[in-house]
Enzyme design. Structure first.
Site: not given
Ligand SMILES: O=C(O)c1[nH]c(=O)[nH]c(=O)c1Cl
Length: 311
Positions: A44, A129
């Site tokens: 992650k 992101c």
């Protein structure tokens, strides 16, 4: 028939990986991926310190994929760096360490820590992101990308990959390729989710996730044509030393075949891996081998990047 593939000095016995962010936030989840048919695992995306992330509901599955605004919940760089140092290269599996700072400064700080660590695998710098309120994807600001790469390569001597947002225009494909071709980037990973989509529930007449008024990154069937376009466009524009990882819309061997045809060396599976779990790696490997057998291909190189156009 072989599904093996190489990126830089790194051999993957199987080209399939998870996409950062999906079932990979804990060491238990990461161990499960390493114990599966996947060629390796991706952590992650890490920030310097642990983060709780956005408020729930922050992810919703739909019939065509999913929408998420997780907000970078993660255990912090040290947690993933320790896992990566310990597991990289074990039983021939590669660990890709993903990092996503909230600023160029944070990205440089994390890369410095990785450079000084004993981690000897691939680092994936996430420049895409879409879910931090008030922050645009760095990958859409070409000068910012140039700045972070200039700083990074002044000290970072380990192999570095970049997770890019989807681009939608030939001037953008040209623009990002122009920047990337100036640097010793090991690979680029296209695409991240299509940012700031909106899913509406007509029954409740409401959005389906809480953060940012319901706007979030799209994954799954929604994004495959855009993902293939980005893999193909960047393959045609980037110097051959820069490999490409194809991500977006993969849920079958056929989807992997299409990504490789467009130029992908490895592929990452996000949304569908979220639905199916680690059995997906065995199923997709089998499906891809069947397609390759039907077509008489023995290796991925037999058809990688050989997409035909209509002349
Ligand atoms: O909200 C997230 O955590 C997230 N969600 C995405 O769809 N892509 C990313 O790179 C990240 Cl970092």
């Amino acid at each position: 028939i072989s599904l093996a593939s190489q990126i830089g000095d790194y051999q993957f016995d199987n080209l399939l990986l998870n996409a950062a962010g999906v079932r990979c936030a804990s060491t238990d989840e990461l161990d499960k991926i390493l114990d599966s048919d996947a060629g390796g695992c991706v952590t992650k995306s890490a920030t310097p310190e642990p983060r709780k992330g956005n408020e729930s509901p922050r992810m919703k599955a739909t019939s065509m994929g999913c929408i998420n605004s997780m907000g970078l919940p993660n255990h912090g760089l040290d947690y993933y760096l320790k896992f990566a140092e310990t597991n990289q290269g074990k039983s021939g599996k590669q660990v890709v360490l993903s990092v996503a700072g909230l600023s160029i400064k944070q990205n440089i700080e994390m890369l410095k820590k990785i450079q000084e660590s004993s981690f000897a695998g691939l680092t994936e710098l996430n420049l895409s992101c879409p879910n931090i309120a008030g922050k645009s994807q760095v990958g859409y600001d070409f000068e910012a990308v140039r700045d972070v790469l200039t700083s990074a390569f002044s000290f970072f001597k380990k192999p570095l990959g970049l997770k890019l947002p989807p681009y939608f225009d030939f001037n953008q494909f040209d623009g990002i390729a122009e920047v990337l071709n100036d640097f010793p980037v090991t690979y680029i990973n296209s695409i991240n989710s299509i940012g700031n989509g909106l899913v509406v529930d007509p029954d409740t007449e409401s959005v389906v996730i809480k953060p940012k008024g319901g706007f979030g990154g799209l994954g799954g069937d929604y994004v495959k044509p855009t993902a293939l376009a980005n893999v193909r466009a960047l393959r045609l524009r980037l110097k051959p030393e820069i490999s490409i990882i194809g991500t977006g819309g993969i849920k079958s061997g056929k989807d992997v075949f299409e990504h490789v045809l467009c130029g992908a060396s490895l592929v990452q599976i996000g949304t569908a891996f979220g639905f199916d779990g680690t059995p997906i790696f065995e199923r997709i490997s089998k499906e891809l081998k069947e397609i390759m057998a039907e077509k008489g291909y023995h290796t991925l190189a037999d058809f990688r990047g050989k997409l035909k156009t209509i002349d």
